[in-house]
Write an enzyme that holds these catalytic residues in place. Sequence first.
Site, mmCIF file in Angstrom:
data_model
loop_
_atom_site.group_PDB
_atom_site.id
_atom_site.type_symbol
_atom_site.label_atom_id
_atom_site.label_comp_id
_atom_site.label_asym_id
_atom_site.label_seq_id
_atom_site.Cartn_x
_atom_site.Cartn_y
_atom_site.Cartn_z
ATOM 1 N N HIS A 64 0.827 -1.216 0.000
ATOM 2 C CA HIS A 64 0.000 0.000 0.000
ATOM 3 C C HIS A 64 0.854 1.255 0.000
ATOM 4 O O HIS A 64 1.882 1.334 0.662
ATOM 5 C CB HIS A 64 -1.059 -0.021 1.103
ATOM 6 C CG HIS A 64 -0.546 0.025 2.507
ATOM 7 N ND1 HIS A 64 -0.306 1.213 3.164
ATOM 8 C CD2 HIS A 64 -0.274 -0.961 3.400
ATOM 9 C CE1 HIS A 64 0.095 0.941 4.399
ATOM 10 N NE2 HIS A 64 0.131 -0.361 4.565
ATOM 11 N N ASP A 180 5.735 1.773 7.018
ATOM 12 C CA ASP A 180 4.460 1.102 6.729
ATOM 13 C C ASP A 180 3.719 1.972 5.726
ATOM 14 O O ASP A 180 3.139 2.968 6.115
ATOM 15 C CB ASP A 180 3.675 0.927 8.025
ATOM 16 C CG ASP A 180 2.279 0.357 7.813
ATOM 17 O OD1 ASP A 180 2.015 -0.165 6.724
ATOM 18 O OD2 ASP A 180 1.454 0.454 8.740
ATOM 19 N N GLU A 212 -5.057 2.040 2.339
ATOM 20 C CA GLU A 212 -5.112 0.830 3.176
ATOM 21 C C GLU A 212 -5.400 1.184 4.626
ATOM 22 O O GLU A 212 -6.151 0.498 5.321
ATOM 23 C CB GLU A 212 -3.780 0.061 3.075
ATOM 24 C CG GLU A 212 -3.801 -1.325 3.708
ATOM 25 C CD GLU A 212 -3.358 -1.371 5.167
ATOM 26 O OE1 GLU A 212 -3.438 -2.437 5.775
ATOM 27 O OE2 GLU A 212 -2.944 -0.317 5.717
ATOM 28 N N GLU A 213 -4.792 2.283 5.073
ATOM 29 C CA GLU A 213 -4.886 2.646 6.495
ATOM 30 C C GLU A 213 -6.295 3.062 6.901
ATOM 31 O O GLU A 213 -6.593 3.177 8.081
ATOM 32 C CB GLU A 213 -3.881 3.766 6.819
ATOM 33 C CG GLU A 213 -2.416 3.400 6.555
ATOM 34 C CD GLU A 213 -1.879 2.356 7.528
ATOM 35 O OE1 GLU A 213 -2.615 1.954 8.444
ATOM 36 O OE2 GLU A 213 -0.721 1.942 7.353
ATOM 37 N N HIS A 322 3.483 3.433 12.685
ATOM 38 C CA HIS A 322 2.406 4.392 12.998
ATOM 39 C C HIS A 322 2.863 5.439 14.007
ATOM 40 O O HIS A 322 2.098 5.861 14.883
ATOM 41 C CB HIS A 322 1.136 3.690 13.495
ATOM 42 C CG HIS A 322 0.400 2.961 12.409
ATOM 43 N ND1 HIS A 322 -0.964 2.889 12.328
ATOM 44 C CD2 HIS A 322 0.857 2.284 11.322
ATOM 45 C CE1 HIS A 322 -1.323 2.194 11.260
ATOM 46 N NE2 HIS A 322 -0.215 1.803 10.636
HETATM 47 ZN ZN LIG Z 1 0.606 -1.317 6.365
#
Ligand SMILES: [Zn+2]
Length: 355
Positions: A64, A180, A212-213, A322
């Site tokens: 992503h 990420d 995606e998040e 995150h």
């Molecule tokens: Zn991810």
Amino acid sequence: MNVLKIIEKLSNTPGVSGFEDEVIQAARTYMPENFDITEDRIRNLFIHCPSPGKDLPRVMLDAHSDEVGFMIQSVTTSGTLKFLALGGWNPQSLGAHAVRIRNTRGQWIKGIVASKPTHFLTQEDRNTPVGLSNMVIDVGATSQQEVIDHFHIRIGAPVVPDVVFTHDAENDLIFGKAFDDRLGCAALLEVMKHHIKRDQPLDVVGVLSSQEELGLRGATVSVRRINPDIAIVLEGTPADDTFNGNEAIQAGLKKGPQIRHMDKSVVSNPRFVKFAIDIAETYKIPFQEAVRSSGGTNAGVITLHDRSIPTITLGIPVRYIHSHHCIAALSDVNHTIKWCSEILNNLNRDIIESF
Ligand SMILES: [Zn+2]
């Protein structure tokens, strides 16, 4: 450009959910001209490998493109900015960090995540954890009008962590934001550009999925367009080795990529998982196995498409995912590239149908 350069480029590039344009532009620039590259309207980027033939089983490689960040919700009369999160944040990790806000002219304006200074806290304040609703972003303006007329910031503006990528070669470490899933994106591009055998009897389509998040939104759209026979999701996965005892670690730094048996979104196809583990053992690639009670990846929606698509998730361990500052090992990225490539180079239609 080597893998480190594309990791650096993708990590430094801003691209919160819904605003992935600069990330996919960087990916486009990285890929050779003989790859067929297209976008859809939710900003999924599709990269089609030059294929050795027709009617081959189709493999979807997914990573992503979005990162967690924020969106400006309102401007206060004193000239500070209220904001909402895009993706999951621990508010306790946020205070006093620098961010960048995109204004209406496309410029990135520096700001600081602020809350009431210690000198003004009441005893009650001190006993209450600070949440996002008690925080503002401060760009140094003195009025609402100044924010709008001088800084050209409007509500709806995307906000990203202000962090610059660094590499510590001696210790095999990389530091930066958005690992990420920019590490997954870098691995995907690298696999497609350099590591798949060109005569492999597969039709390989890579997709950098958006949003995606916010709930696997881009992949929900992209899997319908690709309509694959099998899929591999490449992810940055949360490292758990700084607060767990040894027996509980399933995503430790420098211990190789992680394969998930399950998480909240999916039970991975066990036959495909076994095939992948056999490959790792054959090629002596270090790996870790995870059974997760939380979390989810695009594998969740891909698995539920059509007649069900056998899907595995290979995760690169990332500490403090995150948050502003992620830490990962370059060797874990390289092992992920190797693992994914050898899986592809050993797949064929009969094996895929046996899953
Ligand atoms: Zn991810």
